[in-house]
Design a protein around this motif. Structure first.
Motif, PDB file in Angstrom:
ATOM      1  N   GLY A 127       0.814  -1.212   0.000  1.00 36.51           N
ATOM      2  CA  GLY A 127       0.000   0.000   0.000  1.00 36.51           C
ATOM      3  C   GLY A 127       0.845   1.259   0.000  1.00 36.51           C
ATOM      4  N   LEU A 128       1.909   1.259   0.786  1.00 33.11           N
ATOM      5  CA  LEU A 128       2.774   2.430   0.867  1.00 33.11           C
ATOM      6  C   LEU A 128       3.501   2.660  -0.456  1.00 33.11           C
ATOM      7  N   LEU A 129       4.061   1.606  -1.022  1.00 30.55           N
ATOM      8  CA  LEU A 129       4.755   1.739  -2.313  1.00 30.55           C
ATOM      9  C   LEU A 129       3.781   2.160  -3.407  1.00 30.55           C
ATOM     10  N   ASP A 130       2.542   1.670  -3.330  1.00 30.53           N
ATOM     11  CA  ASP A 130       1.531   2.058  -4.308  1.00 30.53           C
ATOM     12  C   ASP A 130       1.218   3.543  -4.196  1.00 30.53           C
ATOM     13  N   LYS A 131       1.056   4.045  -2.985  1.00 26.03           N
ATOM     14  CA  LYS A 131       0.760   5.467  -2.782  1.00 26.03           C
ATOM     15  C   LYS A 131       1.890   6.359  -3.306  1.00 26.03           C
ATOM     16  N   LEU A 132       3.103   5.838  -3.293  1.00 23.02           N
ATOM     17  CA  LEU A 132       4.267   6.592  -3.759  1.00 23.02           C
ATOM     18  C   LEU A 132       4.580   6.315  -5.233  1.00 23.02           C
ATOM     19  N   ASP A 133       3.692   5.557  -5.909  1.00 20.62           N
ATOM     20  CA  ASP A 133       3.861   5.232  -7.338  1.00 20.62           C
ATOM     21  C   ASP A 133       5.168   4.492  -7.617  1.00 20.62           C
ATOM     22  N   LEU A 134       5.529   3.575  -6.718  1.00 19.47           N
ATOM     23  CA  LEU A 134       6.782   2.833  -6.872  1.00 19.47           C
ATOM     24  C   LEU A 134       6.563   1.338  -7.120  1.00 19.47           C
ATOM     25  N   VAL A 135       5.335   0.859  -7.030  1.00 22.48           N
ATOM     26  CA  VAL A 135       5.081  -0.581  -7.154  1.00 22.48           C
ATOM     27  C   VAL A 135       5.599  -1.141  -8.469  1.00 22.48           C
ATOM     28  N   SER A 136       5.476  -0.385  -9.541  1.00 17.98           N
ATOM     29  CA  SER A 136       5.833  -0.904 -10.867  1.00 17.98           C
ATOM     30  C   SER A 136       7.324  -1.205 -11.016  1.00 17.98           C
ATOM     31  N   TYR A 137       8.140  -0.708 -10.106  1.00 14.87           N
ATOM     32  CA  TYR A 137       9.578  -0.989 -10.174  1.00 14.87           C
ATOM     33  C   TYR A 137       9.904  -2.430  -9.777  1.00 14.87           C
ATOM     34  N   PHE A 138       9.001  -3.084  -9.033  1.00 12.76           N
ATOM     35  CA  PHE A 138       9.376  -4.323  -8.359  1.00 12.76           C
ATOM     36  C   PHE A 138       8.712  -5.558  -8.969  1.00 12.76           C
ATOM     37  N   ASP A 139       9.504  -6.605  -9.102  1.00 18.49           N
ATOM     38  CA  ASP A 139       9.014  -7.887  -9.594  1.00 18.49           C
ATOM     39  C   ASP A 139       8.402  -8.719  -8.479  1.00 18.49           C
ATOM     40  N   ALA A 140       8.675  -8.375  -7.238  1.00 13.76           N
ATOM     41  CA  ALA A 140       8.063  -9.044  -6.085  1.00 13.76           C
ATOM     42  C   ALA A 140       8.149  -8.113  -4.886  1.00 13.76           C
ATOM     43  N   ILE A 141       7.115  -8.156  -4.040  1.00 16.90           N
ATOM     44  CA  ILE A 141       7.088  -7.420  -2.775  1.00 16.90           C
ATOM     45  C   ILE A 141       6.599  -8.394  -1.716  1.00 16.90           C
ATOM     46  N   THR A 142       7.471  -8.768  -0.801  1.00 16.59           N
ATOM     47  CA  THR A 142       7.078  -9.701   0.252  1.00 16.59           C
ATOM     48  C   THR A 142       7.244  -9.049   1.619  1.00 16.59           C
ATOM     49  N   GLY A 143       6.339  -9.400   2.525  1.00 14.56           N
ATOM     50  CA  GLY A 143       6.347  -8.821   3.855  1.00 14.56           C
ATOM     51  C   GLY A 143       6.547  -9.859   4.935  1.00 14.56           C
ATOM     52  N   GLY A 144       6.423  -9.396   6.172  1.00 15.00           N
ATOM     53  CA  GLY A 144       6.653 -10.278   7.304  1.00 15.00           C
ATOM     54  C   GLY A 144       5.589 -11.343   7.483  1.00 15.00           C
ATOM     55  N   ASP A 145       4.457 -11.195   6.789  1.00 15.36           N
ATOM     56  CA  ASP A 145       3.390 -12.190   6.866  1.00 15.36           C
ATOM     57  C   ASP A 145       3.163 -12.905   5.537  1.00 15.36           C
ATOM     58  N   THR A 146       4.063 -12.706   4.577  1.00 15.93           N
ATOM     59  CA  THR A 146       3.908 -13.361   3.267  1.00 15.93           C
ATOM     60  C   THR A 146       4.143 -14.859   3.385  1.00 15.93           C
TER      61      THR A 146
END
Length: 236
Positions: A127-146
């Motif tokens: 959500g944070l990366l999306d709000k900053l228009d950065l999601v498209s840079y990444f091939d994967a985004i994993t978190g502590g609960d992924t």
């Protein structure tokens, strides 16, 4: 026989204190959360001792710091309060660190893949990366609960590599704290440390392979050299 093509090299970033300066919003949401217990607010100076294991542990550590150890049954409601406040105020004061976007543009233009491996909840990270228009840079985004495990468990990083379509032999981990450098060591990939994040000790004491002080230093040439030198060191 023609050799099989090499996988594009993969750069895996931590989030808080590495990609993004999130400190003001973390402190604000944490203080909003512990205010429900009547506890005194924490400050930026406390943050380095609180972050690194996700929101649940951050809340538990903050309460302990204020002399109010939590019963496990009390945590879910406080976590819900934190997540609601944090998500509802994104992106807040959070910004990419200077030079980051230009560095990612350089790497992408040179064929590198990028990913995020953070102990932050996946929904908050995305959500944070999306709000900053950065999601498209990444091939994967994993978190502590992924996954069922999180940094410094090597499987958090190797799972991220798999999701990004990367090759562990051509992966570099970038982070600001012990969890990031430790997960790189545990997965046997080279690491780059940044000193401007939230580590409670000098990053040099964590023994990363490289330290950069600004993202202007993160170039395709640096990454290629690091991968080459690491491969040679492992082969010895």
């Amino acid at each position: 026989m023609t050799p099989a093509p090499m996988h594009p090299a993969l750069i895996v970033f931590d989030l808080d204190g590495t990609l993004l300066d999130t400190h003001a919003d973390l402190v604000e949401s944490l203080n909003h959360t512990i205010a429900a217990l009547g506890l005194e607010p924490v400050s930026y100076d406390d943050l380095t001792h609180l972050v690194g294991q996700g929101a649940r542990v951050m809340i538990e550590r903050a309460c302990r710091l204020r002399g109010h150890p939590l019963e496990s049954a009390a945590v879910p409601q406080l976590l819900e309060r934190f997540v609601a406040h944090y998500a509802g105020n994104m992106p807040g004061h959070t910004e990419p660190y200077p030079g980051l976007v230009a560095a990612m543009d350089r790497l992408k233009a040179d064929g590198y893949r990028l990913a995020v491996c953070t102990n932050k909840l996946e929904s908050l990270a995305f959500g944070l990366l999306d709000k900053l228009d950065l999601v498209s840079y990444f091939d994967a985004i994993t978190g502590g609960d992924t996954f069922e495990y999180r940094k410094p468990d090597a499987r958090h990083l190797t799972g991220t590599i798999d999701r990004a379509g990367g090759d562990i032999a051509r992966t570099v981990m970038i982070g600001d704290s012990i969890n990031d450098i430790a997960v790189a060591k545990n997965a046997a990939v080279p690491s780059i440390a940044v000193p401007f994040g939230y580590s409670d000790v000098p990053v040099s004491s964590l023994d990363p392979d490289v330290i950069i002080t600004h993202y202007d230093e993160l170039t395709p040439e640096l990454v290629a050299r690091l991968l080459r030198e690491y491969a040679q060191k492992v082969a010895v």
